[in-house]
Design an enzyme around this catalytic site. Structure first.
Site, PDB file in Angstrom:
ATOM      1  N   ASP A 202       0.833  -1.209   0.000  1.00 38.96           N
ATOM      2  CA  ASP A 202       0.000   0.000   0.000  1.00 38.96           C
ATOM      3  C   ASP A 202       0.868   1.260   0.000  1.00 38.96           C
ATOM      4  O   ASP A 202       2.096   1.203  -0.104  1.00 38.96           O
ATOM      5  CB  ASP A 202      -0.947  -0.050   1.201  1.00 38.96           C
ATOM      6  CG  ASP A 202      -2.320   0.539   0.899  1.00 38.96           C
ATOM      7  OD1 ASP A 202      -2.427   1.377  -0.008  1.00 38.96           O
ATOM      8  OD2 ASP A 202      -3.286   0.150   1.583  1.00 38.96           O
ATOM      9  N   GLU A 239      -0.502   1.927  -5.109  1.00 34.68           N
ATOM     10  CA  GLU A 239      -0.290   3.356  -4.849  1.00 34.68           C
ATOM     11  C   GLU A 239      -1.413   4.204  -5.446  1.00 34.68           C
ATOM     12  O   GLU A 239      -1.262   5.416  -5.594  1.00 34.68           O
ATOM     13  CB  GLU A 239       1.108   3.796  -5.303  1.00 34.68           C
ATOM     14  CG  GLU A 239       1.425   3.627  -6.755  1.00 34.68           C
ATOM     15  CD  GLU A 239       0.914   4.763  -7.614  1.00 34.68           C
ATOM     16  OE1 GLU A 239       1.552   5.798  -7.715  1.00 34.68           O
ATOM     17  OE2 GLU A 239      -0.167   4.586  -8.206  1.00 34.68           O
ATOM     18  N   TRP A 240      -2.564   3.555  -5.777  1.00 31.72           N
ATOM     19  CA  TRP A 240      -3.817   4.222  -6.108  1.00 31.72           C
ATOM     20  C   TRP A 240      -3.803   4.974  -7.437  1.00 31.72           C
ATOM     21  O   TRP A 240      -4.650   5.816  -7.691  1.00 31.72           O
ATOM     22  CB  TRP A 240      -4.247   5.174  -4.988  1.00 31.72           C
ATOM     23  CG  TRP A 240      -4.018   4.654  -3.608  1.00 31.72           C
ATOM     24  CD1 TRP A 240      -4.266   3.391  -3.169  1.00 31.72           C
ATOM     25  CD2 TRP A 240      -3.492   5.376  -2.498  1.00 31.72           C
ATOM     26  NE1 TRP A 240      -3.927   3.275  -1.839  1.00 31.72           N
ATOM     27  CE2 TRP A 240      -3.452   4.487  -1.400  1.00 31.72           C
ATOM     28  CE3 TRP A 240      -3.067   6.694  -2.317  1.00 31.72           C
ATOM     29  CZ2 TRP A 240      -2.991   4.870  -0.144  1.00 31.72           C
ATOM     30  CZ3 TRP A 240      -2.618   7.068  -1.071  1.00 31.72           C
ATOM     31  CH2 TRP A 240      -2.578   6.169  -0.003  1.00 31.72           C
ATOM     32  N   GLY A 241      -2.809   4.716  -8.269  1.00 36.48           N
ATOM     33  CA  GLY A 241      -2.744   5.394  -9.556  1.00 36.48           C
ATOM     34  C   GLY A 241      -2.234   6.811  -9.498  1.00 36.48           C
ATOM     35  O   GLY A 241      -2.250   7.527 -10.506  1.00 36.48           O
ATOM     36  N   GLU A 242      -1.757   7.237  -8.341  1.00 43.54           N
ATOM     37  CA  GLU A 242      -1.375   8.638  -8.172  1.00 43.54           C
ATOM     38  C   GLU A 242      -0.173   9.030  -9.030  1.00 43.54           C
ATOM     39  O   GLU A 242      -0.050  10.165  -9.467  1.00 43.54           O
ATOM     40  CB  GLU A 242      -1.067   8.931  -6.705  1.00 43.54           C
ATOM     41  CG  GLU A 242      -2.299   8.954  -5.834  1.00 43.54           C
ATOM     42  CD  GLU A 242      -2.036   9.608  -4.490  1.00 43.54           C
ATOM     43  OE1 GLU A 242      -0.884   9.555  -4.028  1.00 43.54           O
ATOM     44  OE2 GLU A 242      -2.979  10.178  -3.930  1.00 43.54           O
ATOM     45  N   ASP A 261      -9.642   3.320  -3.660  1.00 40.39           N
ATOM     46  CA  ASP A 261     -10.385   2.153  -3.179  1.00 40.39           C
ATOM     47  C   ASP A 261     -11.799   2.112  -3.738  1.00 40.39           C
ATOM     48  O   ASP A 261     -12.490   3.131  -3.817  1.00 40.39           O
ATOM     49  CB  ASP A 261     -10.469   2.180  -1.658  1.00 40.39           C
ATOM     50  CG  ASP A 261      -9.135   1.906  -1.000  1.00 40.39           C
ATOM     51  OD1 ASP A 261      -9.073   2.062   0.228  1.00 40.39           O
ATOM     52  OD2 ASP A 261      -8.177   1.545  -1.690  1.00 40.39           O
TER      53      ASP A 261
END
Length: 703
Positions: A202, A239-242, A261
């Site tokens: 994460d 890493e949430w696509g950042e 999420d």
């Protein structure tokens, strides 16, 4: 995992961390092209313990060629398995017994045979503090036998075990479980020694350290641990696509999250799907776009929406990680996640992600090239009403042929088509087919398309007119065609024109008029109505096609002026959490919001929503105007940006520009004279749905 604080807040925090502060946190070391090699220090405090919002950075500029995949033979098809987070979060029920029970269910329910392999632990499996040697310590209350014992049990079932940590000083949970930043090699070695086969890594509490460096360091640590233990570990970058990992992470990890999420509602699933769809070129064997776990079976969507969820994740070649509690899952849930024909689309060894061919008016066509030369085609209807979605064999890339075999992957039936691929798709539904030019098309009955013109929205005791159609799509004609329309017991359904046809060649249709009347006193709500066609192939074989429909019984609004918060709505969709009456949107459970507040002004009544959002009301052709004071609710600080729209029977009749938290409430009023349905829409302002809490304050309908 809720996204508090917001992404913008997190950026302010990590942007303030200097090299001196990193040193104070014990994260000093040498930084090279493959990432940091920090030295472990004392326990480090959390800077942020959040997860991100749903939206990801949009794809912009010229496409970047993907890096080559890791040459390790892992994840050659998208990983399939289970993760506990969406169903249990950090509750006490997440423990050793549960994990072993999930492994048992994989075997007993046929999920292992269907391809599911990984039983993955998410956050909260460890104690908050490392031991005196800096090692991770499994929580003895949750995992009294330790992680290795669980791995051994899972391996004995012929399955694999996954685990979770964060590329930061702490994980995302508020309890402050230890992350791996500064401990990569030690933690990776522990995971390998325990027998872990999969790591979800994460992004919380990352101290502002460059993402590529953090994730590359763990890649190298996993490789080193694998060399000493012989334990290969699939590496999931979260890493949430950042930082657009699709552009750089193919030689770092095996899959990477492209979004924040997911949440168990239609708006969240739809938003995430739309963010992941444009990334087709970056997926392939050993490198997968990951739009997050499956919510199928968690209760926040309808069965139709869950089938769409599973269909679209499969056509996108997404990892299939079950997020529902299989110990209490329904047979319908097992039927969806266990559909081997749909799974085969996801697991096709060619490794192509489906590409969007069209999406006009919420009618999506997504086609995926398969290794055997066939095409998997998803006909997806984003809207709240049945719609015809159509394409052709040529458009999806199939060679010219006399005819084609069309396999419906949910009905498990094969037909022949002259080249048209089309269906009337229910609201929020997906028809998933596999089409091929296989030369054996003639053994299958001709395909027909069922359609309906007119609205299935009605009032009890009032006749509603519909027209249905049965259209021949096959190279061979449909013979002895008969059509029926059935409703609930006690409803009156009358055919007003012929219901049979001797033959339907390609492109010809049987059209039938009907009246449908629900008995007076039928309670408001949704009711099943079924359109069915029965016919024969030229050889005499019997075939049928079924179109499930929903009839909605509504109640005419009262005369005069009514607060919308007091009226029943027809339907809602919302980006996070439910639509709230007279409070703001708190993003999670119903009733968790606060007073509706726009730029400091508090309102007693209205609706609290989160973009993307739509709320529909029945006006029954009896109302004149609808209006509200609209704006971004104050509860999310300075990060929201939304636009408000009012629609009447499918026509936009009023809208605002983009509004932010800096704007005072704006009056929005629309003439809705003669409209049957009014729809209140909040969009994301064009920049994703981070903190997009919209208020329809003092919302009123005049009839």
């Amino acid at each position: 995992m809720r996204h508090l604080p917001t992404r913008t807040t997190r950026r302010r925090v990590v942007g303030a961390l200097t090299a001196g502060l990193l040193g104070a946190l014990g994260l000093t070391g040498t930084w090279g092209t493959t990432g940091p090699v920090p030295t472990a220090g004392a326990a480090t405090p959390a800077v942020s313990a959040s997860t991100p919002p749903v939206s990801a950075a949009p794809v912009s500029g010229a496409p970047v060629s993907p890096a080559p995949a890791l040459d390790d033979g892992l994840a050659l098809t998208p990983p399939m398995g289970f993760n506990n987070w969406n169903s249990t979060h950090c509750r006490a029920e997440f423990d050793e017994a549960m994990v072993k029970g999930i492994a048992d269910i994989f075997v007993d329910k046929g999920l292992k045979d269907a391809g599911y392999e990984y039983v993955n632990l998410d956050d909260c499996w460890a104690l908050p503090a490392r031991d005196a040697d800096g090692k991770l310590v499994p929580d003895p209350a949750r995992f009294p036998g330790g992680i290795k014992a669980v791995a051994d049990y899972v391996h004995a079932k012929g399955l694999k075990l996954g685990i979770y940590t964060s590329a930061g000083t702490k994980t995302c949970n508020d309890a402050g479980f230890p992350g791996a930043l500064g401990h990569e090699y030690s933690d990776a070695q522990q995971f390998a020694d325990w027998g872990v086969d999969y790591l979800k890594y994460d992004n919380c509490n990352n101290q502002g350290v460059d993402a590529r460096q953090r994730y590359t360091t763990m890649r190298d640590a996993l490789k080193a641990a694998s060399q000493t233990t012989g334990r290969p570990i699939v590496y999931s970058i979260c890493e949430w696509g950042e930082n657009k990992p699709w552009e750089w992470a193919a030689d770092v990890g095996h899959l990477w999250r492209t979004t924040g999420d997911i949440s168990d509602n239609w708006g969240s699933m739809l938003s995430i799907m739309k963010q992941n769809l444009p990334l087709t070129q970056y997926a392939g064997p050993g490198r997968w776009n990951d739009p997050d776990m499956l919510e199928v079976g968690n209760g926040g969507m309808t069965d139709t929406e869950y089938r769409t969820h599973f269909s679209m994740w499969s056509v996108m070649a997404a990892p299939l990680l079950i997020g529902s509690d299989l110990r209490s899952a329904s047979e319908e849930t097992f039927a969806v996640i266990g559909n081997k024909e749909v799974i085969a689309v996801d697991q096709d060894p060619l490794g192509k992600q489906g590409a969007v061919l069209s999406s006009e008016g919420g009618r999506w066509v997504v086609a995926k090239e398969m290794k055997d030369g066939s095409r998997a085609v998803a006909l997806f209807n984003e809207t709240g009403s049945p719609q015809r979605v159509a394409t052709s064999a040529k458009a999806v890339g199939l060679p010219e042929a006399d005819a084609y075999t069309l396999r419906d992957l949910w009905q498990h039936r094969s037909y022949n088509t002259a080249g048209t691929i089309s269906a009337t798709v229910p609201a929020h539904g997906t028809v998933l087919v596999r089409v091929s030019a296989d030369g054996r098309w003639a053994v299958h009955p001709p395909a027909v398309e069922l359609g309906v013109d007119g609205s299935t929205l009605t009032e009890a005791g009032r006749a509603t007119a519909l027209t249905t159609s049965v259209t021949g799509l096959g190279r061979t004609p449909a013979k002895r065609v008969s059509v029926s329309l059935t409703g609930p017991e006690g409803w009156r359904v009358r055919a007003m024109s012929p219901t049979t046809a001797g033959s339907l060649p390609t492109g010809k249709a049987l059209r039938t008029g009907w009246t449908v009347t629900a008995p007076a006193g039928t309670p408001p709500g949704s009711y099943d109505v079924t359109l069915k066609a029965v016919y024969r192939s030229p050889g005499g074989a019997r075939a049928q096609s079924v179109l499930p429909l929903t009839a909605t019984i509504a109640v005419a609004p009262p005369s005069g002026t009514s607060d919308l918060g007091d009226l029943p709505w027809l339907s809602t969709s919302n980006g996070w959490g439910p639509v709230e009456r007279d409070t703001s949107n708190g993003e999670s459970a119903a009733g968790d919001g606060g007073p509706l507040t726009i730029n400091g002004a508090v309102y007693a009544t209205g609706l609290g929503v989160h973009a993307e959002s739509a709320v529909e009301y029945y006006a029954g052709e009896a109302c004149e105007t609808v209006g509200a004071q609209v704006g971004v609710d104050d509860e999310e600080g300075a990060d929201g940006s939304v636009a408000f729209e009012i629609w009447a029977d499918g026509t936009k009749v009023a809208s605002t520009g983009v509004l932010t938290n800096a704007d005072a409430a704006q009056a929005l009023v629309a003439d809705v004279s003669g409209a049957r349905v009014i729809r209140l829409v909040v969009t994301d302002g064009g920049d994703g749905i981070t903190s997009d809490h919209g208020d329809w304050a003092s919302a009123r309908l005049n009839c």
